[in-house]
Design a protein around this motif. Structure first.
Motif, PDB file in Angstrom:
ATOM      1  N   HIS A   1       0.939  -1.217   0.028  1.00 17.84           N
ATOM      2  CA  HIS A   1       0.108  -0.042   0.070  1.00 17.84           C
ATOM      3  C   HIS A   1       0.996   1.364  -0.079  1.00 17.84           C
ATOM      4  O   HIS A   1       0.227   2.336  -0.153  1.00 17.84           O
ATOM      5  CB  HIS A   1      -0.973   0.072   1.161  1.00 17.84           C
TER       6      HIS A   1
ATOM      7  N   HIS B   1       2.046   2.756   2.674  1.00 17.29           N
ATOM      8  CA  HIS B   1       1.954   3.544   3.993  1.00 17.29           C
ATOM      9  C   HIS B   1       1.608   2.413   5.386  1.00 17.29           C
ATOM     10  O   HIS B   1       1.341   1.262   5.096  1.00 17.29           O
ATOM     11  CB  HIS B   1       0.485   4.437   3.833  1.00 17.29           C
TER      12      HIS B   1
ATOM     13  N   HIS C   1      -0.044   0.806   8.656  1.00 16.29           N
ATOM     14  CA  HIS C   1      -1.431   0.688   9.167  1.00 16.29           C
ATOM     15  C   HIS C   1      -1.466   0.795  10.451  1.00 16.29           C
ATOM     16  O   HIS C   1      -0.652   0.537  11.356  1.00 16.29           O
ATOM     17  CB  HIS C   1      -1.850  -0.620   8.668  1.00 16.29           C
TER      18      HIS C   1
ATOM     19  N   HIS D   1      -2.396   4.626   8.749  1.00 13.36           N
ATOM     20  CA  HIS D   1      -3.616   4.765   7.580  1.00 13.36           C
ATOM     21  C   HIS D   1      -4.898   3.933   7.858  1.00 13.36           C
ATOM     22  O   HIS D   1      -4.643   2.757   8.272  1.00 13.36           O
ATOM     23  CB  HIS D   1      -2.876   4.448   6.366  1.00 13.36           C
TER      24      HIS D   1
ATOM     25  N   HIS E   1      -8.529   2.596   6.600  1.00 11.33           N
ATOM     26  CA  HIS E   1      -9.201   2.195   5.219  1.00 11.33           C
ATOM     27  C   HIS E   1     -10.882   1.938   5.473  1.00 11.33           C
ATOM     28  O   HIS E   1     -11.058   1.416   6.595  1.00 11.33           O
ATOM     29  CB  HIS E   1      -8.818   0.937   4.656  1.00 11.33           C
TER      30      HIS E   1
HETATM   31 ZN   LIG Z   1      -3.326   0.544   3.361  1.00 14.37          ZN
END
Ligand SMILES: [Zn+2]
Length: 160
Positions: A149, A151, A153, A158, A160
């Motif tokens: 991705h 980035h 988590h 981040h 989603h």
């Molecule tokens: Zn992600």
């Protein structure tokens, strides 16, 4: 020697301007979590954080060039109130894009005088020397999903 695997770094920060005014801070919340080298944060700050160990604290000063760039006078302009869509509440602080291209600058309304609207498409921190106080709280290897991705988590990263 094997290449160190890309890491996720969690850090607290307080950002001040030249006047000592706090512009932004992670204090009281989750540490900011990011994927090293991914462009998630300012590259110059990323470089410093990557050189630090958990528990390290540092003060970092970034020139506008290493921060959000110089102020571009061409992005400060006047438009007419009538150019905004009907029903728009045009007041200082309103943010909008002039077109729908993904990289088009975000403009802010600075002031409204009668029919004249003064707008600025510079980053709010453009032209500023940035003073960061940072503390590294965690470092860990990035997961395959995070690498895919681009980035980090989790809390402070981040969602989603
Ligand atoms: Zn992600």
């Amino acid at each position: 020697m094997s290449q160190a695997s890309p890491s996720v770094i969690g850090f607290h920060y307080t950002l001040k301007d030249d006047q000592g005014q706090t512009l932004d801070s992670s204090a009281g919340g989750h540490p900011m979590l990011y994927l090293a080298g991914s462009g998630q944060i300012l590259p110059a700050l990323d470089t410093v954080l990557q050189s630090m160990a958990v528990g390290d604290k540092k003060s970092v000063t970034l020139s506008p060039n290493d921060g959000y760039g110089a102020v571009n006078p061409a992005l400060k302009m006047n438009v007419k109130l009538g150019q905004f869509p009907d029903g728009t509440e045009v007041k200082p602080g309103l943010q909008f894009r002039i077109n729908s291209e993904p990289n088009s600058p975000m403009f802010r309304v600075i002031n409204v005088l009668g029919e004249e609207v003064f707008i600025d498409g510079n980053h709010p921190m453009a032209g500023k020397t940035l003073h960061f106080d940072v503390e590294v709280l965690e470092t860990r290897a990035a997961t395959d999903e995070e690498l895919a991705h681009g980035h980090a988590h989790g809390a402070g990263g981040h969602h989603h």
